[in-house]
Design a protein around this motif. Structure first.
Motif, PDB file in Angstrom:
ATOM      1  N   UNK A  14      59.521 -29.130  74.031  1.00 16.74           N
ATOM      2  CA  UNK A  14      59.383 -30.227  73.070  1.00 16.74           C
ATOM      3  C   UNK A  14      59.754 -29.885  71.634  1.00 16.74           C
ATOM      4  N   UNK A  15      59.617 -28.606  71.211  1.00 21.38           N
ATOM      5  CA  UNK A  15      59.797 -28.275  69.797  1.00 21.38           C
ATOM      6  C   UNK A  15      60.779 -27.123  69.601  1.00 21.38           C
ATOM      7  N   UNK A  16      61.848 -27.364  68.856  1.00 13.45           N
ATOM      8  CA  UNK A  16      62.819 -26.316  68.526  1.00 13.45           C
ATOM      9  C   UNK A  16      62.295 -25.451  67.382  1.00 13.45           C
ATOM     10  N   UNK A  17      62.409 -24.129  67.546  1.00 11.72           N
ATOM     11  CA  UNK A  17      62.015 -23.247  66.439  1.00 11.72           C
ATOM     12  C   UNK A  17      63.159 -22.381  65.935  1.00 11.72           C
ATOM     13  N   UNK A  18      64.272 -22.330  66.664  1.00 13.83           N
ATOM     14  CA  UNK A  18      65.425 -21.556  66.209  1.00 13.83           C
ATOM     15  C   UNK A  18      66.695 -22.118  66.825  1.00 13.83           C
ATOM     16  N   UNK A  19      67.647 -22.509  65.982  1.00 14.04           N
ATOM     17  CA  UNK A  19      68.926 -22.994  66.470  1.00 14.04           C
ATOM     18  C   UNK A  19      69.752 -21.835  67.023  1.00 14.04           C
ATOM     19  N   UNK A  20      70.626 -22.132  67.970  1.00 18.39           N
ATOM     20  CA  UNK A  20      71.410 -21.088  68.630  1.00 18.39           C
ATOM     21  C   UNK A  20      72.251 -20.295  67.635  1.00 18.39           C
ATOM     22  N   UNK A  21      72.804 -20.973  66.632  1.00 15.80           N
ATOM     23  CA  UNK A  21      73.685 -20.287  65.682  1.00 15.80           C
ATOM     24  C   UNK A  21      72.946 -19.296  64.788  1.00 15.80           C
ATOM     25  N   UNK A  22      71.614 -19.373  64.748  1.00 15.02           N
ATOM     26  CA  UNK A  22      70.820 -18.441  63.931  1.00 15.02           C
ATOM     27  C   UNK A  22      70.443 -17.181  64.695  1.00 15.02           C
ATOM     28  N   UNK A  23      70.791 -17.120  65.973  1.00 11.92           N
ATOM     29  CA  UNK A  23      70.433 -15.978  66.817  1.00 11.92           C
ATOM     30  C   UNK A  23      71.508 -14.900  66.717  1.00 11.92           C
ATOM     31  N   UNK A  24      71.082 -13.657  66.500  1.00 15.53           N
ATOM     32  CA  UNK A  24      72.024 -12.531  66.453  1.00 15.53           C
ATOM     33  C   UNK A  24      72.399 -12.079  67.860  1.00 15.53           C
TER      34      UNK A  24
END
Length: 267
Positions: free
Chosen positions: A230-240
């Protein structure tokens, strides 16, 4: 509980698997030994049946049994979730531990995969040191006795189901530590929605972890790929980088690597 009928005991695999699915659905959960006794077959046969049903999404496989899919993952206790995908989580923990450098300050969240990573860090060579920030009561208690690991436990309200501390009281710790890397589990992971959690309060504290770290690494087993909570905490583009297991979908991994996101897979 009524004993198994002769028809149940002699059923072909697909018929038995359907009966097992109904049995688990009626009761919410069941153990391998219980199912073996009820259907009059070996535990080995039951484990194979449960693996098939889990692959089809008909039940949720756990260590020693199964849970009905109507029991949402977010409603499962920490102990039950810890029994799921144990081998995969252990492999992910070992891979992720190689990313932690001597002297670094890192964050590990209260995910069950995070616990496996923390346990790997306990076996580091003598003389190496790290500073660990976490909101996990389990991780803090296990690593607090390890020489060379300084544990900073974030404050907040105790959430019993996840054995975690949630809320904004933990932000003060993050504001005072220069964190190199954050290792975060998730209930779901897609390219569109990124890393997601089942509750807003869990997502809230993980957003703070993402903001505090220079690099974010997702530690997610293949069962979380393609799922959206239900809740996003990190967008894919912010992942190393993403650390996962061999069953992660190849197409999605290729898309991540095409975006410059490193994928580390066991097997």
């Amino acid at each position: 509980m009524s004993p198994a009928t002769g028809e149940e005991k002699g059923a072909f695999a697909d018929e038995r698997q359907l009966a097992i699915e109904r049995y688990v659905e009626d009761r919410g959960r069941a153990r391998v030994t219980e199912l073996a006794a009820h259907f009059g077959v070996s535990s080995v046969t039951i484990r194979k049946d449960l693996d098939v049903l889990d692959d089809r999404g008909r039940i949720l496989r756990t260590h020693g049994g199964a849970i009905a899919p109507r029991v949402r993952r977010g409603d499962l206790t920490y102990e039950v979730r810890d029994q799921m995908q144990r081998e995969e989580k252990a492999a992910i923990g070992a891979l992720a531990a190689d990313l932690v450098g001597d002297g670094e300050s890192i964050i590990i969240d209260a995910s069950t995969t995070g616990l496996y990573l923390a346990r790997e860090l306990m076996h580091r060579s003598a003389g190496q040191s790290i500073t660990l920030v976490t909101n996990s009561i389990r991780i803090a208690s296990e690593l607090a006795v390890r020489p060379g690991i300084s544990v900073l436990l974030m404050g907040g309200r105790v959430r019993g189901r996840s054995m975690s501390l949630v809320g904004q009281l933990g932000d003060a710790v993050l504001e005072r530590v220069n964190v190199q890397k954050a290792f975060l589990g998730a209930a779901g992971f897609t390219l569109e929605e990124g890393l997601t959690e089942t509750t807003e309060e869990e997502a809230l504290i993980k957003r703070a972890m993402v903001a505090a770290a220079r690099e974010v690494y997702a530690i997610v087993d293949s069962s979380k790929w393609g799922r959206v909570a239900s809740a996003t905490f990190c967008r894919a583009e912010a992942i190393r980088g993403v650390v996962t297991d061999a069953a992660a979908p190849a197409e999605m991994m290729a898309e991540l690597e095409g975006k410059g996101i490193r994928v580390m897979r066991h097997g």
